[in-house]
Motif scaffolding. Sequence first.
Motif, PDB file in Angstrom:
ATOM      1  N   ARG A   1      44.629 129.564 -32.349  1.00 11.96           N
ATOM      2  CA  ARG A   1      45.821 128.757 -32.463  1.00 11.96           C
ATOM      3  C   ARG A   1      46.784 128.898 -31.230  1.00 11.96           C
ATOM      4  O   ARG A   1      47.127 127.625 -30.697  1.00 11.96           O
ATOM      5  N   GLY A   2      47.087 130.105 -30.668  1.00 13.72           N
ATOM      6  CA  GLY A   2      47.791 130.150 -29.337  1.00 13.72           C
ATOM      7  C   GLY A   2      47.030 129.383 -28.220  1.00 13.72           C
ATOM      8  O   GLY A   2      47.793 128.940 -27.378  1.00 13.72           O
ATOM      9  N   TYR A   3      45.952 129.798 -28.248  1.00 12.09           N
ATOM     10  CA  TYR A   3      44.868 129.185 -27.281  1.00 12.09           C
ATOM     11  C   TYR A   3      45.070 127.544 -27.178  1.00 12.09           C
ATOM     12  O   TYR A   3      45.111 127.015 -26.232  1.00 12.09           O
ATOM     13  N   VAL A   4      44.761 126.973 -28.540  1.00  9.95           N
ATOM     14  CA  VAL A   4      44.965 125.674 -28.616  1.00  9.95           C
ATOM     15  C   VAL A   4      46.349 125.055 -28.260  1.00  9.95           C
ATOM     16  O   VAL A   4      46.463 123.981 -27.922  1.00  9.95           O
ATOM     17  N   ALA A   5      47.248 125.694 -28.779  1.00 10.27           N
ATOM     18  CA  ALA A   5      48.614 125.229 -28.682  1.00 10.27           C
ATOM     19  C   ALA A   5      48.974 125.435 -27.027  1.00 10.27           C
ATOM     20  O   ALA A   5      49.466 124.450 -26.407  1.00 10.27           O
TER      21      ALA A   5
ATOM     22  N   GLU B   1      49.864 122.001 -24.860  1.00  8.67           N
ATOM     23  CA  GLU B   1      51.148 121.997 -24.009  1.00  8.67           C
ATOM     24  C   GLU B   1      50.556 121.793 -22.689  1.00  8.67           C
ATOM     25  O   GLU B   1      51.558 120.977 -21.899  1.00  8.67           O
ATOM     26  N   ARG B   2      49.830 122.261 -22.338  1.00  8.10           N
ATOM     27  CA  ARG B   2      49.404 121.821 -20.923  1.00  8.10           C
ATOM     28  C   ARG B   2      48.894 120.200 -20.637  1.00  8.10           C
ATOM     29  O   ARG B   2      49.448 119.639 -19.563  1.00  8.10           O
ATOM     30  N   ALA B   3      48.579 119.691 -21.864  1.00  6.32           N
ATOM     31  CA  ALA B   3      48.110 118.377 -21.677  1.00  6.32           C
ATOM     32  C   ALA B   3      49.319 117.294 -21.728  1.00  6.32           C
ATOM     33  O   ALA B   3      49.456 116.672 -20.926  1.00  6.32           O
ATOM     34  N   VAL B   4      50.530 117.768 -22.759  1.00  3.95           N
ATOM     35  CA  VAL B   4      51.648 117.143 -22.816  1.00  3.95           C
ATOM     36  C   VAL B   4      52.265 117.055 -21.522  1.00  3.95           C
ATOM     37  O   VAL B   4      52.797 116.114 -20.878  1.00  3.95           O
TER      38      VAL B   4
ATOM     39  N   ALA C   1      50.717 117.757 -18.450  1.00  4.44           N
ATOM     40  CA  ALA C   1      50.105 116.899 -17.563  1.00  4.44           C
ATOM     41  C   ALA C   1      50.652 115.337 -17.604  1.00  4.44           C
ATOM     42  O   ALA C   1      50.802 114.650 -16.662  1.00  4.44           O
ATOM     43  N   GLU C   2      50.387 114.958 -18.969  1.00  7.94           N
ATOM     44  CA  GLU C   2      50.946 113.448 -19.261  1.00  7.94           C
ATOM     45  C   GLU C   2      52.396 113.272 -18.803  1.00  7.94           C
ATOM     46  O   GLU C   2      52.585 112.123 -18.304  1.00  7.94           O
ATOM     47  N   ARG C   3      53.281 114.198 -18.811  1.00  9.99           N
ATOM     48  CA  ARG C   3      54.504 113.770 -18.452  1.00  9.99           C
ATOM     49  C   ARG C   3      54.715 113.851 -17.090  1.00  9.99           C
ATOM     50  O   ARG C   3      55.326 113.103 -16.242  1.00  9.99           O
ATOM     51  N   THR C   4      53.906 114.831 -16.205  1.00  6.68           N
ATOM     52  CA  THR C   4      53.872 114.734 -14.737  1.00  6.68           C
ATOM     53  C   THR C   4      53.245 113.467 -14.291  1.00  6.68           C
ATOM     54  O   THR C   4      53.725 112.715 -13.403  1.00  6.68           O
ATOM     55  N   ARG C   5      52.194 112.987 -15.045  1.00  7.52           N
ATOM     56  CA  ARG C   5      51.484 111.653 -14.328  1.00  7.52           C
ATOM     57  C   ARG C   5      52.491 110.473 -14.777  1.00  7.52           C
ATOM     58  O   ARG C   5      52.722 109.423 -13.950  1.00  7.52           O
ATOM     59  N   GLU C   6      53.317 110.515 -15.793  1.00 10.74           N
ATOM     60  CA  GLU C   6      54.384 109.512 -15.911  1.00 10.74           C
ATOM     61  C   GLU C   6      55.447 109.382 -14.811  1.00 10.74           C
ATOM     62  O   GLU C   6      55.674 108.543 -14.520  1.00 10.74           O
ATOM     63  N   GLU C   7      55.836 110.860 -14.795  1.00  7.75           N
ATOM     64  CA  GLU C   7      56.854 110.903 -13.641  1.00  7.75           C
ATOM     65  C   GLU C   7      56.185 110.631 -12.250  1.00  7.75           C
ATOM     66  O   GLU C   7      57.194 109.844 -11.553  1.00  7.75           O
ATOM     67  N   GLU C   8      54.943 110.945 -12.187  1.00  6.00           N
ATOM     68  CA  GLU C   8      54.437 110.575 -10.733  1.00  6.00           C
ATOM     69  C   GLU C   8      54.343 108.925 -10.647  1.00  6.00           C
ATOM     70  O   GLU C   8      54.340 108.238  -9.804  1.00  6.00           O
ATOM     71  N   ALA C   9      53.976 108.126 -11.946  1.00  7.89           N
ATOM     72  CA  ALA C   9      53.957 106.695 -11.828  1.00  7.89           C
ATOM     73  C   ALA C   9      55.357 106.108 -11.562  1.00  7.89           C
ATOM     74  O   ALA C   9      55.398 105.267 -10.951  1.00  7.89           O
ATOM     75  N   ALA C  10      56.204 106.731 -12.204  1.00  9.99           N
ATOM     76  CA  ALA C  10      57.632 106.192 -11.948  1.00  9.99           C
ATOM     77  C   ALA C  10      58.205 106.470 -10.524  1.00  9.99           C
ATOM     78  O   ALA C  10      58.709 105.567  -9.989  1.00  9.99           O
ATOM     79  N   ARG C  11      57.596 107.490  -9.982  1.00  6.26           N
ATOM     80  CA  ARG C  11      58.166 107.946  -8.443  1.00  6.26           C
ATOM     81  C   ARG C  11      57.498 106.760  -7.640  1.00  6.26           C
ATOM     82  O   ARG C  11      58.139 106.289  -6.771  1.00  6.26           O
ATOM     83  N   ARG C  12      56.035 106.636  -7.889  1.00  3.93           N
ATOM     84  CA  ARG C  12      55.346 105.635  -7.127  1.00  3.93           C
ATOM     85  C   ARG C  12      55.924 104.248  -7.186  1.00  3.93           C
ATOM     86  O   ARG C  12      55.864 103.276  -6.100  1.00  3.93           O
TER      87      ARG C  12
END
Length: 436
Positions: free
Chosen positions: A155-159, A163-166, A168-179
Amino acid sequence: MAAVNREPMTAPHRHRNDALIALGALAVSVLLGFVTRDGRAPDAVGWVLLVASGLPVAVRRRHPLLALCAFIAIVLPYHLLDYTHTASMPQTVILLYTVAATGRPLRTLVVGAGLISLLLTVVFGFDSEQGLELLRISGWIIAVLVFGVDARYYRGYVAAIVERAVRAERTREEEAARRVAEERLRIARDLHDLLAHSITLIGVQTSVAAHILAVDPDRLDRAAIGRALDDISGTCRSARGELRATLEVLRAGESARTGEQQPPAAGGPLPGLDGLTDLAAAARSAGARVDLVVETRSPPPAVGAAVYRIVQESLTNAVRHGGSSVAVEIGVREERHALSVSVHDDGGTGAPEPAGAPGYGLVGMRERARSVGGTLDAGPRDGGGFSVRAVLPLQLPVGFGGSGGAVGSAESEGAAGSEGAAESRGAAGPAGEESS
């Protein structure tokens, strides 16, 4: 898998589910009490103890250790009275698994060792044969605890993956907003350069025509006025074509993103070094004296677009602040594997445009130079006038540059805010002067 992956302490409807699990485990225990014969059949006391052993299962997630201790306190007399021993196995497995899956491995190890030691001590005190049997089956207790620890780590591994996926998604959104913000800044800068240059030339050419009319209205110089109006018309056509090319390239980029089909851009990309001749000619039509020298091979498109915009903005400022009689020297040369751009004016002798609010001309030129990995310096000359010097690379560093389309050279943005929004030619030159 969803039930396995969820954190047991925060799972939705966990109390209701625990009650249902307790009822299911109790039903299995009652069935085992009837069909198994590894001890004497439960009587009224045995059934009461067996039913009561299912109650801690209903609160196992709220207080795992307390639930296990309560279960041991209930089931120990049951086993000491030699009732059917297998009947209580469902509750035992569930509670041991809960303790292992919700606690640290050290706690699980202590609980397992203490439980086995307690059971062996009690059972050996009454019957050595049953003690040996208990020792033989104690491996099931260890197996359940190991399974619970493994589930906890899983469960810790899945969590961590979630968390990394979330993140990464947040980073992609921030990168898209920056672009998006960078693209807006590029569009604003290109439109600023285009419109400021064209409007400044039109204003100077209109002033020339007005001056001709005011000098001697009785002897109207129709040819001179016609030339001034033709120059205004040519400047408007050039600005319209360049603006159309800018918008068509932007529309083509939007069509590529949405998958729509658009007709090819008629105006083509913005000019690079080839467009410097037209810039000089437009400035001459406004009365400026322009000396243009280009001594270089074809640079990358992004560098050519940056040179074009730097020269365009410099000419705009020179004509605007120096008047129609300003003299401008433009040089574009290769020096030590770099492209050197210099634009010098003598300050002019005509009436400059009245001072207005500070603009973004110098900021924009520095950003264009930085966008391709170059540098730019601007300031007043010792003998009067203004000077702009830029050094741009002929080979773009990794991460710089682009295709030099309508949105300029597809550059990465410099920190415009660090330059200050109020940076102007007036901040570096004589009082009363500011960039367009």
